[in-house]
Write an enzyme that holds these catalytic residues in place. Structure first.
Site, PDB file in Angstrom:
ATOM      1  N   GLY A 145     -26.131 -22.093 -40.115  1.00  0.00           N
ATOM      2  CA  GLY A 145     -25.358 -21.343 -41.097  1.00  0.00           C
ATOM      3  C   GLY A 145     -24.650 -22.170 -42.150  1.00  0.00           C
ATOM      4  O   GLY A 145     -23.589 -21.775 -42.628  1.00  0.00           O
ATOM      5  N   SER A 146     -25.231 -23.291 -42.569  1.00  0.00           N
ATOM      6  CA  SER A 146     -24.552 -24.100 -43.585  1.00  0.00           C
ATOM      7  C   SER A 146     -24.539 -23.400 -44.943  1.00  0.00           C
ATOM      8  O   SER A 146     -23.562 -23.509 -45.695  1.00  0.00           O
ATOM      9  CB  SER A 146     -25.190 -25.487 -43.701  1.00  0.00           C
ATOM     10  OG  SER A 146     -26.490 -25.417 -44.239  1.00  0.00           O
ATOM     11  N   ASN A 147     -25.601 -22.669 -45.272  1.00  0.00           N
ATOM     12  CA  ASN A 147     -25.580 -21.899 -46.522  1.00  0.00           C
ATOM     13  C   ASN A 147     -24.584 -20.746 -46.440  1.00  0.00           C
ATOM     14  O   ASN A 147     -23.913 -20.427 -47.424  1.00  0.00           O
ATOM     15  CB  ASN A 147     -26.980 -21.376 -46.851  1.00  0.00           C
ATOM     16  CG  ASN A 147     -27.784 -22.363 -47.681  1.00  0.00           C
ATOM     17  OD1 ASN A 147     -27.349 -22.798 -48.735  1.00  0.00           O
ATOM     18  ND2 ASN A 147     -28.959 -22.727 -47.196  1.00  0.00           N
ATOM     19  N   MET A 158     -35.048 -16.512 -39.706  1.00  0.00           N
ATOM     20  CA  MET A 158     -36.409 -16.974 -39.439  1.00  0.00           C
ATOM     21  C   MET A 158     -37.371 -15.857 -39.061  1.00  0.00           C
ATOM     22  O   MET A 158     -38.322 -16.069 -38.312  1.00  0.00           O
ATOM     23  CB  MET A 158     -36.378 -18.043 -38.338  1.00  0.00           C
ATOM     24  CG  MET A 158     -35.483 -19.222 -38.648  1.00  0.00           C
ATOM     25  SD  MET A 158     -35.902 -20.042 -40.209  1.00  0.00           S
ATOM     26  CE  MET A 158     -37.456 -20.804 -39.750  1.00  0.00           C
ATOM     27  N   ARG A 159     -37.147 -14.670 -39.604  1.00  0.00           N
ATOM     28  CA  ARG A 159     -38.049 -13.552 -39.332  1.00  0.00           C
ATOM     29  C   ARG A 159     -38.547 -12.973 -40.655  1.00  0.00           C
ATOM     30  O   ARG A 159     -37.809 -12.937 -41.646  1.00  0.00           O
ATOM     31  CB  ARG A 159     -37.347 -12.462 -38.521  1.00  0.00           C
ATOM     32  CG  ARG A 159     -36.715 -12.967 -37.236  1.00  0.00           C
ATOM     33  CD  ARG A 159     -36.183 -11.836 -36.386  1.00  0.00           C
ATOM     34  NE  ARG A 159     -37.265 -11.123 -35.734  1.00  0.00           N
ATOM     35  CZ  ARG A 159     -37.852 -11.523 -34.609  1.00  0.00           C
ATOM     36  NH1 ARG A 159     -37.472 -12.634 -34.007  1.00  0.00           N
ATOM     37  NH2 ARG A 159     -38.818 -10.821 -34.069  1.00  0.00           N
ATOM     38  N   ILE A 186     -39.308 -10.127 -43.155  1.00  0.00           N
ATOM     39  CA  ILE A 186     -38.686  -8.824 -43.396  1.00  0.00           C
ATOM     40  C   ILE A 186     -39.768  -7.751 -43.478  1.00  0.00           C
ATOM     41  O   ILE A 186     -40.748  -7.888 -44.220  1.00  0.00           O
ATOM     42  CB  ILE A 186     -37.871  -8.846 -44.701  1.00  0.00           C
ATOM     43  CG1 ILE A 186     -36.734  -9.866 -44.598  1.00  0.00           C
ATOM     44  CG2 ILE A 186     -37.318  -7.457 -45.015  1.00  0.00           C
ATOM     45  CD1 ILE A 186     -35.712  -9.572 -43.531  1.00  0.00           C
ATOM     46  N   ASN A 245     -33.130 -14.399 -50.801  1.00  0.00           N
ATOM     47  CA  ASN A 245     -33.417 -15.486 -49.861  1.00  0.00           C
ATOM     48  C   ASN A 245     -33.343 -16.819 -50.595  1.00  0.00           C
ATOM     49  O   ASN A 245     -33.492 -16.882 -51.815  1.00  0.00           O
ATOM     50  CB  ASN A 245     -34.823 -15.302 -49.278  1.00  0.00           C
ATOM     51  CG  ASN A 245     -35.165 -16.352 -48.234  1.00  0.00           C
ATOM     52  OD1 ASN A 245     -34.354 -16.658 -47.358  1.00  0.00           O
ATOM     53  ND2 ASN A 245     -36.358 -16.917 -48.316  1.00  0.00           N
ATOM     54  N   HIS A 248     -35.071 -20.774 -50.390  1.00  0.00           N
ATOM     55  CA  HIS A 248     -36.200 -21.505 -49.806  1.00  0.00           C
ATOM     56  C   HIS A 248     -36.111 -22.964 -50.239  1.00  0.00           C
ATOM     57  O   HIS A 248     -35.897 -23.245 -51.422  1.00  0.00           O
ATOM     58  CB  HIS A 248     -37.515 -20.890 -50.284  1.00  0.00           C
ATOM     59  CG  HIS A 248     -38.725 -21.531 -49.684  1.00  0.00           C
ATOM     60  ND1 HIS A 248     -39.089 -21.340 -48.368  1.00  0.00           N
ATOM     61  CD2 HIS A 248     -39.647 -22.381 -50.215  1.00  0.00           C
ATOM     62  CE1 HIS A 248     -40.191 -22.029 -48.117  1.00  0.00           C
ATOM     63  NE2 HIS A 248     -40.543 -22.672 -49.219  1.00  0.00           N
TER      64      HIS A 248
END
Length: 203
Positions: A12-14, A91-92, A94, A108, A110
């Site tokens: 969770g750094s972002n 990591m799923r 959508i 998102n 990337h």
């Protein structure tokens, strides 16, 4: 006040960068109302709790299909009255349940310059390919994997003595800046999707 929900899977750094930028006042008119993780021990949940943000673990394996899993997530988003959904290391892929409800309101980040190096381990893909410039991309989410309309990009040069890890670490620094910048633009109502392109309106 716009309400943000964040879907996470890891450290969770972002998420932390966005929390910090809301608390500092860089992002005005928004609050993170909900953090949802598909991984029970994700440190992102702890980060959220430390800031008084509702943090929920939803185990996908406890549902009989992706559709029923996403319907439960959607219920949580509606309860939180989320105006914007952010994927921060989620990591799923959508599915249609969430996408139909939040297209144009789901973003998102990337760790590569899309459309190059989509999918997992993008920094390692770029490093192994031998590119001289990599970076990160913030984009709206669509039905593909890392294929949605691009909001912002930031370049990071690949240095001669880089490893894939050192490159990833320098890209992450830029991620923390560019994601908050994109959220700020969304909250200010300055992003307009026109087919594949995202136009940024001036203030």
């Amino acid at each position: 006040m716009k309400k943000i929900a964040v879907l996470v899977s890891g450290r969770g750094s972002n998420l932390q960068a966005i929390i910090d930028n809301i608390e500092s006042g860089y992002i005005k008119g928004a609050v993170i109302a909900l953090v949802v993780s598909d991984v029970g021990d994700a440190y992102a949940l702890t980060r959220a709790e430390k800031h008084g943000i509702k943090a929920v673990h939803v185990d996908p394996d406890s549902f009989d299909s992706r559709e029923t899993y996403e319907k439960h997530i959607l219920e949580l988003l509606h309860e939180a009255k989320a105006d914007l959904v952010l994927l921060a290391g989620y990591m799923r892929v959508i599915g249609s349940v969430l996408l139909d409800a939040y297209y144009g309101r789901m973003i998102n980040i990337h760790p590569a310059l899309l459309p190059a190096f989509q999918g997992l381990h993008a920094q390692e893909q770029a490093f192994n390919y031998g590119v001289k410039v990599s970076g990160c991309t913030v984009h709206f989410v669509d039905s593909g994997i890392d294929t949605g309309p691009i909001i912002l990009q930031r370049c990071v040069p690949v240095l001669e003595d880089d490893t894939s890890d050192s490159l990833a670490n320098r890209i992450l620094v830029e991620e923390h800046q560019i994601y908050s910048e994109a959220v700020k633009l969304f909250i200010e109502g300055r992003l307009v999707i026109e087919e594949r392109k995202v136009k940024i309106k001036s203030l």
